[in-house]
Design an enzyme around this catalytic site. Structure first.
Site, mmCIF file in Angstrom:
data_model
loop_
_atom_site.group_PDB
_atom_site.id
_atom_site.type_symbol
_atom_site.label_atom_id
_atom_site.label_comp_id
_atom_site.label_asym_id
_atom_site.label_seq_id
_atom_site.Cartn_x
_atom_site.Cartn_y
_atom_site.Cartn_z
ATOM 1 N N GLY A 14 34.430 29.233 2.778
ATOM 2 C CA GLY A 14 34.127 29.520 4.203
ATOM 3 C C GLY A 14 33.412 30.944 4.382
ATOM 4 N N ASN A 15 33.489 32.002 3.294
ATOM 5 C CA ASN A 15 32.877 33.141 3.210
ATOM 6 C C ASN A 15 31.292 33.061 3.063
ATOM 7 O OD1 ASN A 15 33.258 32.448 0.542
ATOM 8 N ND2 ASN A 15 32.931 34.616 -0.037
ATOM 9 N N LYS A 135 47.701 19.590 7.453
ATOM 10 C CA LYS A 135 46.552 20.543 7.636
ATOM 11 C C LYS A 135 46.691 20.783 9.233
ATOM 12 C CE LYS A 135 43.615 21.301 4.471
ATOM 13 N NZ LYS A 135 43.078 22.516 4.099
ATOM 14 N N LYS A 219 37.036 19.865 1.109
ATOM 15 C CA LYS A 219 35.733 19.857 0.750
ATOM 16 C C LYS A 219 35.568 19.915 -0.861
ATOM 17 C CE LYS A 219 34.478 24.437 -0.054
ATOM 18 N NZ LYS A 219 35.709 24.803 0.075
ATOM 19 N N LYS A 281 40.855 23.969 -5.629
ATOM 20 C CA LYS A 281 39.436 24.065 -6.334
ATOM 21 C C LYS A 281 39.748 23.664 -7.926
ATOM 22 C CE LYS A 281 38.367 27.628 -3.217
ATOM 23 N NZ LYS A 281 37.846 26.550 -2.066
HETATM 24 P P1 ADP Z 1 37.252 28.644 0.552
HETATM 25 O O1 ADP Z 1 36.911 28.908 1.877
HETATM 26 O O2 ADP Z 1 35.997 28.939 -0.538
HETATM 27 O O3 ADP Z 1 37.586 27.366 0.127
HETATM 28 P P2 ADP Z 1 40.009 30.079 0.361
HETATM 29 O O4 ADP Z 1 40.347 30.804 0.920
HETATM 30 O O5 ADP Z 1 40.287 28.361 0.798
HETATM 31 O O6 ADP Z 1 38.419 29.629 0.054
HETATM 32 O O7 ADP Z 1 40.555 29.773 -1.296
HETATM 33 C C1 ADP Z 1 39.938 30.568 -2.167
HETATM 34 C C2 ADP Z 1 40.782 32.377 -2.274
HETATM 35 O O8 ADP Z 1 41.950 31.645 -3.057
HETATM 36 C C3 ADP Z 1 40.169 33.161 -3.148
HETATM 37 O O9 ADP Z 1 39.272 33.796 -2.078
HETATM 38 C C4 ADP Z 1 41.211 34.026 -3.085
HETATM 39 O O10 ADP Z 1 41.683 34.628 -2.192
HETATM 40 C C5 ADP Z 1 42.683 32.922 -3.152
HETATM 41 N N1 ADP Z 1 43.158 32.603 -4.442
HETATM 42 C C6 ADP Z 1 44.683 32.280 -4.630
HETATM 43 N N2 ADP Z 1 45.196 32.030 -5.854
HETATM 44 C C7 ADP Z 1 44.064 32.689 -6.516
HETATM 45 C C8 ADP Z 1 43.965 32.672 -8.018
HETATM 46 N N3 ADP Z 1 44.943 32.300 -8.778
HETATM 47 N N4 ADP Z 1 42.810 33.365 -8.323
HETATM 48 C C9 ADP Z 1 42.027 33.605 -7.704
HETATM 49 N N5 ADP Z 1 41.885 33.525 -6.322
HETATM 50 C C10 ADP Z 1 42.903 33.029 -5.674
HETATM 51 MG MG MG Z 2 39.440 26.509 1.492
#
Ligand code: ADP
Ligand code: MG
Length: 320
Positions: A14-15, A135, A219, A281
């Site tokens: 997202g970022n 969701k 995704k 992820k």
């Molecule tokens: P994206 O939009 O890239 O899919 P998300 O916000 O859904 O991102 O997921 C990524 C986020 O998950 C990271 O930016 C962090 O804030 C968070 N996060 C949760 N658990 C962890 C972890 N164990 N290590 C690192 N980040 C984590």
């Molecule tokens: Mg996400």
């Protein structure tokens, strides 16, 4: 491009598309996309062949909202179904990346075509996820409107922490990328943007025809599906952190540089990765590393992506 080129599927979080706290306008998004594409163009210049998968949560949310508002304003004009909104989001986001990445490449004298493929991803109608939709999508509704939608449209609706009622859809596993043969044909000449938002979810009818359904495909898992199908050298998942951590946001937080599938599973079972954010992820990375022992799945940020491909940054997950 040649056989020596390393192949990578890049999943953009997202970022990479929107900045937190700024209005979700097309103009603001294009500015973020422009920055993102500078990094992507640099990776291309290092000789990597790439395909791009992106998220679409906030974008499809806004499209659904505008459909609902238009429907209310017009009285008897039904909102577009969710799969159609997903297709619109692929077009809108793909358009911006396509335009922006083309420019970033041209500025580097690298005239590689960039093309968005409207992508349908087949899911199994009997996927257990459909029994438990998780969701939330679209706007918040009043209790009365929610009850009407449940009765009229059969939506699954849930009260969301005092903020109102929200529709929930399932997040089934991506089984097959319908347009994969086209992606394969384009791969050597073109940067393909595909499976945006995880792909438009479709189910296969008895006669083999496809039918869109309301669901959200993760995704990162769709990107993994693509990386498996293409047999790429890397699955590169770009998100809001440089490295995956254990004890995330706790005093004893520890960032991980390299973990094996076995270690990843252990940490997962210990609950280190938040469901809905880091967990999918890590799951995607595990699946890729298992499928291709010797190849690398990497989770990192856009800013560290190029270094991470060289093994100097990010969190790498491998079979052994
Ligand atoms: P994206 O939009 O890239 O899919 P998300 O916000 O859904 O991102 O997921 C990524 C986020 O998950 C990271 O930016 C962090 O804030 C968070 N996060 C949760 N658990 C962890 C972890 N164990 N290590 C690192 N980040 C984590
Ligand atoms: Mg996400």
């Amino acid at each position: 491009m040649s056989d020596e080129c390393k192949k990578v599927v890049i999943a953009l979080g997202g970022n990479a598309l929107q900045e937190a706290g700024t209005p979700a306008t097309a103009e603001a998004q294009l500015q973020v996309v422009n920055k993102t594409c500078e990094y992507l163009a640099d990776i291309s210049c290092k000789g990597y062949e790439m395909a791009i998968v992106h998220g679409n949560g906030p974008q499809v949310g806004r499209i659904v909202l505008s459909q609902e508002i238009a429907s209310m304003a017009e009285g008897d004009l039904p909102a577009m179904p969710f799969d159609v909104c997903g297709a619109m989001s692929q077009g809108y986001i793909g358009y911006q990346i396509q335009q922006s990445l083309r420019d970033a490449l041209r500025n580097r004298n690298r005239n590689i075509p960039v093309v968005t493929i409207l992508t349908q991803v087949v899911v199994d109608e009997n996927d257990p996820a459909f029994l438990n939709p998780t969701k939330p999508i679209g706007p918040f509704y009043s209790k009365e409107d929610a009850e009407r939608l449940i009765a009229e449209k059969g939506y699954v609706m849930k009260e969301d922490a005092g903020r109102g009622w929200r529709r929930l859809v399932a997040s089934p596993v991506p089984k097959r990328i319908t347009e994969i043969d086209s992606v394969k044909r384009l791969w050597n000449t073109t940067i393909v943007i595909t499976a945006g938002g995880g792909g438009v979810p479709v189910v296969e009818n008895m006669d083999g025809s496809l039918r869109g359904i309301a669901a959200v495909i993760d995704k990162d898992l769709a990107a993994e599906r693509l990386a498996e199908d293409m047999g790429t050298d890397y699955l590169l998942i770009l998100t809001g952190v440089n490295k995956v951590a254990i004890n995330y946001k706790k005093p004893d937080q520890q960032e991980l540089s390299h973990i094996t599938v076995a270690q990843a599973i252990k940490y997962m079972e210990e609950g280190h990765f938040a469901p809905g954010s880091m967990l999918p992820k890590v799951l995607a990375a595990i699946k890729f590393a298992r499928r291709f022992p010797g190849k690398k799945a990497i989770i990192t940020s856009l800013y560290k992506a190029a270094e991470a491909l060289e093994g100097k940054e990010g969190t790498t997950i491998t079979m052994a």
